[in-house]
Motif scaffolding. Structure first.
Motif, PDB file in Angstrom:
ATOM      1  N   TYR A   1       0.836  -1.352   0.055  1.00  0.00           N
ATOM      2  CA  TYR A   1      -0.118  -0.097  -0.013  1.00  0.00           C
ATOM      3  C   TYR A   1       0.793   1.399   0.052  1.00  0.00           C
ATOM      4  O   TYR A   1       1.926   1.206   0.764  1.00  0.00           O
ATOM      5  CB  TYR A   1      -1.041   0.055   1.176  1.00  0.00           C
ATOM      6  N   ARG A   2       0.458   2.333  -0.796  1.00  0.00           N
ATOM      7  CA  ARG A   2       0.741   3.739  -0.567  1.00  0.00           C
ATOM      8  C   ARG A   2       0.125   3.888   0.745  1.00  0.00           C
ATOM      9  O   ARG A   2      -1.060   3.556   0.939  1.00  0.00           O
ATOM     10  CB  ARG A   2       0.486   4.627  -1.727  1.00  0.00           C
ATOM     11  N   MET A   3       0.749   4.861   1.607  1.00  0.00           N
ATOM     12  CA  MET A   3       0.220   5.351   2.699  1.00  0.00           C
ATOM     13  C   MET A   3       0.029   6.772   3.120  1.00  0.00           C
ATOM     14  O   MET A   3       0.976   7.510   2.517  1.00  0.00           O
ATOM     15  CB  MET A   3       0.860   4.627   4.048  1.00  0.00           C
ATOM     16  N   GLY A   4      -0.912   7.308   3.503  1.00  0.00           N
ATOM     17  CA  GLY A   4      -1.068   8.835   3.932  1.00  0.00           C
ATOM     18  C   GLY A   4      -1.487   8.946   5.329  1.00  0.00           C
ATOM     19  O   GLY A   4      -2.019   8.082   6.109  1.00  0.00           O
TER      20      GLY A   4
ATOM     21  N   PHE B   1      -5.160  16.601   3.799  1.00  0.00           N
ATOM     22  CA  PHE B   1      -3.952  15.941   3.501  1.00  0.00           C
ATOM     23  C   PHE B   1      -2.772  16.341   4.393  1.00  0.00           C
ATOM     24  O   PHE B   1      -2.718  17.638   4.554  1.00  0.00           O
ATOM     25  CB  PHE B   1      -3.567  15.700   2.206  1.00  0.00           C
ATOM     26  N   VAL B   2      -2.083  15.501   4.883  1.00  0.00           N
ATOM     27  CA  VAL B   2      -0.717  15.911   5.709  1.00  0.00           C
ATOM     28  C   VAL B   2       0.513  15.221   5.151  1.00  0.00           C
ATOM     29  O   VAL B   2       1.393  16.143   4.675  1.00  0.00           O
ATOM     30  CB  VAL B   2      -0.746  15.353   7.271  1.00  0.00           C
ATOM     31  N   ALA B   3       0.640  14.046   4.920  1.00  0.00           N
ATOM     32  CA  ALA B   3       1.682  13.566   4.144  1.00  0.00           C
ATOM     33  C   ALA B   3       1.372  12.294   3.572  1.00  0.00           C
ATOM     34  O   ALA B   3       0.512  11.501   3.920  1.00  0.00           O
ATOM     35  CB  ALA B   3       2.715  13.641   5.403  1.00  0.00           C
ATOM     36  N   GLY B   4       2.403  11.571   2.587  1.00  0.00           N
ATOM     37  CA  GLY B   4       2.246  10.448   1.955  1.00  0.00           C
ATOM     38  C   GLY B   4       3.290   9.887   1.842  1.00  0.00           C
ATOM     39  O   GLY B   4       4.342  10.731   1.625  1.00  0.00           O
ATOM     40  N   ILE B   5       3.492   8.539   1.599  1.00  0.00           N
ATOM     41  CA  ILE B   5       4.929   7.870   1.356  1.00  0.00           C
ATOM     42  C   ILE B   5       4.254   6.657   0.384  1.00  0.00           C
ATOM     43  O   ILE B   5       3.305   5.964   0.326  1.00  0.00           O
ATOM     44  CB  ILE B   5       5.210   7.341   2.696  1.00  0.00           C
ATOM     45  N   SER B   6       5.387   6.643  -0.579  1.00  0.00           N
ATOM     46  CA  SER B   6       5.210   5.330  -1.329  1.00  0.00           C
ATOM     47  C   SER B   6       5.533   3.729  -0.901  1.00  0.00           C
ATOM     48  O   SER B   6       5.828   3.722   0.403  1.00  0.00           O
ATOM     49  CB  SER B   6       6.349   5.659  -2.688  1.00  0.00           C
ATOM     50  N   ARG B   7       5.337   3.007  -1.818  1.00  0.00           N
ATOM     51  CA  ARG B   7       5.202   1.824  -0.885  1.00  0.00           C
ATOM     52  C   ARG B   7       6.521   1.214  -0.308  1.00  0.00           C
ATOM     53  O   ARG B   7       6.415   0.788   0.624  1.00  0.00           O
ATOM     54  CB  ARG B   7       4.684   0.830  -2.248  1.00  0.00           C
ATOM     55  N   SER B   8       7.740   1.978  -1.064  1.00  0.00           N
ATOM     56  CA  SER B   8       8.952   1.466  -0.642  1.00  0.00           C
ATOM     57  C   SER B   8       9.581   2.298   0.271  1.00  0.00           C
ATOM     58  O   SER B   8      10.521   2.071   1.055  1.00  0.00           O
ATOM     59  CB  SER B   8      10.099   1.208  -1.725  1.00  0.00           C
TER      60      SER B   8
ATOM     61  N   LEU C   1      -4.377   1.024  -2.122  1.00  0.00           N
ATOM     62  CA  LEU C   1      -3.780  -0.277  -2.943  1.00  0.00           C
ATOM     63  C   LEU C   1      -3.514   0.053  -4.406  1.00  0.00           C
ATOM     64  O   LEU C   1      -2.547  -0.466  -4.986  1.00  0.00           O
ATOM     65  CB  LEU C   1      -4.682  -1.502  -2.706  1.00  0.00           C
ATOM     66  N   TYR C   2      -4.428   0.963  -4.632  1.00  0.00           N
ATOM     67  CA  TYR C   2      -4.362   0.979  -6.377  1.00  0.00           C
ATOM     68  C   TYR C   2      -3.588   2.290  -7.001  1.00  0.00           C
ATOM     69  O   TYR C   2      -3.519   2.579  -8.251  1.00  0.00           O
ATOM     70  CB  TYR C   2      -5.835   1.161  -6.810  1.00  0.00           C
ATOM     71  N   GLY C   3      -3.223   2.983  -6.129  1.00  0.00           N
ATOM     72  CA  GLY C   3      -2.126   4.098  -6.607  1.00  0.00           C
ATOM     73  C   GLY C   3      -2.698   5.397  -6.986  1.00  0.00           C
ATOM     74  O   GLY C   3      -2.576   6.017  -8.131  1.00  0.00           O
ATOM     75  N   GLY C   4      -3.811   5.794  -6.294  1.00  0.00           N
ATOM     76  CA  GLY C   4      -4.183   7.351  -6.656  1.00  0.00           C
ATOM     77  C   GLY C   4      -3.446   8.588  -6.341  1.00  0.00           C
ATOM     78  O   GLY C   4      -2.359   8.203  -6.136  1.00  0.00           O
ATOM     79  N   SER C   5      -4.026   9.588  -6.190  1.00  0.00           N
ATOM     80  CA  SER C   5      -3.175  10.696  -5.940  1.00  0.00           C
ATOM     81  C   SER C   5      -2.974  10.819  -4.383  1.00  0.00           C
ATOM     82  O   SER C   5      -3.826  10.514  -3.554  1.00  0.00           O
ATOM     83  CB  SER C   5      -3.985  12.191  -6.264  1.00  0.00           C
TER      84      SER C   5
ATOM     85  N   SER D   1      -5.272  13.143  -2.124  1.00  0.00           N
ATOM     86  CA  SER D   1      -6.667  13.035  -2.031  1.00  0.00           C
ATOM     87  C   SER D   1      -7.398  11.816  -1.335  1.00  0.00           C
ATOM     88  O   SER D   1      -6.899  10.877  -1.394  1.00  0.00           O
ATOM     89  CB  SER D   1      -7.042  12.790  -3.697  1.00  0.00           C
ATOM     90  N   SER D   2      -8.310  12.131  -0.566  1.00  0.00           N
ATOM     91  CA  SER D   2      -8.809  11.286   0.634  1.00  0.00           C
ATOM     92  C   SER D   2      -9.482  10.272  -0.233  1.00  0.00           C
ATOM     93  O   SER D   2      -9.515   8.838   0.142  1.00  0.00           O
ATOM     94  CB  SER D   2      -9.895  11.981   1.548  1.00  0.00           C
ATOM     95  N   SER D   3     -10.079  10.439  -1.344  1.00  0.00           N
ATOM     96  CA  SER D   3     -10.841   9.591  -2.017  1.00  0.00           C
ATOM     97  C   SER D   3      -9.938   8.485  -2.677  1.00  0.00           C
ATOM     98  O   SER D   3     -10.454   7.253  -3.068  1.00  0.00           O
ATOM     99  CB  SER D   3     -11.613  10.131  -3.187  1.00  0.00           C
ATOM    100  N   ALA D   4      -8.703   8.682  -2.509  1.00  0.00           N
ATOM    101  CA  ALA D   4      -7.685   7.601  -3.321  1.00  0.00           C
ATOM    102  C   ALA D   4      -7.489   6.414  -2.465  1.00  0.00           C
ATOM    103  O   ALA D   4      -7.064   5.174  -2.732  1.00  0.00           O
ATOM    104  CB  ALA D   4      -6.546   8.158  -3.670  1.00  0.00           C
ATOM    105  N   TYR D   5      -7.707   6.644  -1.240  1.00  0.00           N
ATOM    106  CA  TYR D   5      -7.536   5.485  -0.025  1.00  0.00           C
ATOM    107  C   TYR D   5      -8.689   4.753   0.374  1.00  0.00           C
ATOM    108  O   TYR D   5      -9.810   5.139   0.658  1.00  0.00           O
ATOM    109  CB  TYR D   5      -6.999   6.391   1.238  1.00  0.00           C
ATOM    110  N   GLU D   6      -8.500   3.463   0.341  1.00  0.00           N
ATOM    111  CA  GLU D   6      -9.509   2.659   0.600  1.00  0.00           C
ATOM    112  C   GLU D   6      -9.826   2.202   2.138  1.00  0.00           C
ATOM    113  O   GLU D   6     -10.716   1.781   2.535  1.00  0.00           O
ATOM    114  CB  GLU D   6      -9.275   1.338  -0.128  1.00  0.00           C
ATOM    115  N   TYR D   7      -8.638   2.284   2.678  1.00  0.00           N
ATOM    116  CA  TYR D   7      -8.601   1.964   4.152  1.00  0.00           C
ATOM    117  C   TYR D   7      -8.317   2.861   5.192  1.00  0.00           C
ATOM    118  O   TYR D   7      -7.239   3.625   4.921  1.00  0.00           O
ATOM    119  CB  TYR D   7      -7.944   0.537   4.443  1.00  0.00           C
ATOM    120  N   TRP D   8      -8.810   3.133   6.441  1.00  0.00           N
ATOM    121  CA  TRP D   8      -8.624   4.240   7.026  1.00  0.00           C
ATOM    122  C   TRP D   8      -8.843   3.600   8.685  1.00  0.00           C
ATOM    123  O   TRP D   8      -9.243   2.700   9.127  1.00  0.00           O
ATOM    124  CB  TRP D   8      -9.819   5.332   7.075  1.00  0.00           C
TER     125      TRP D   8
END
Length: 124
Positions: free
Chosen positions: A32-35, A47-54, A100-104, A107-114
């Motif tokens: 997952y990308r995480m935010g 939005f505060v911060a985001g991080i790539s899978r690696s 999981l799918y790699g949105g912006s 954008s909160s709508s890009a995240y599937e799990y909270w």
């Protein structure tokens, strides 16, 4: 599917620091990308911060840039948000989220799990 649980929030004086943690269970966090997002009373979630899978790429809101650092330890299935030089306007409920799918990232709508959120209160 992944379950997220935040911790580390609390009451801190202006200028202080906190480190939030987001522990994941279920599917491997590295998928997952995480935010991190936050929501203050009467305001929209932002939005505060985001991080790539690696963990190789990080992204920050302008309002926190230079004061906040997001990191992750995929072996521990945990994402962190280190917050320094806290201000009263940082007061909010902080949420971690998984995409999981790699949105912006912002954008909160890009995240599937909270997660359920953790309260951060900064006193002046």
């Amino acid at each position: 599917q992944v379950q997220l649980v935040e911790s580390g929030g609390g009451l801190v004086q202006a200028g202080g620091a906190l480190r939030l943690s987001c522990a994941a269970s279920g599917r491997t966090l590295g998928s997952y990308r995480m935010g991190w997002f936050r929501q203050a009373p009467g305001k929209e979630r932002e939005f505060v911060a985001g991080i790539s899978r690696s963990g190789g790429r990080t992204y920050y809101a302008d309002s926190v840039k230079g004061r906040v650092a997001i990191s992750r330890d995929n072996a521990k299935n945990t994402v962190y948000l280190q917050m320094n030089s806290l201000k009263p306007e940082d007061t909010a409920v902080y949420y971690c989220a998984a995409d999981l799918y790699g949105g912006s990232y912002d954008s909160s709508s890009a995240y599937e799990y909270w997660g359920q959120g953790t309260q951060v209160t900064v006193s002046s």
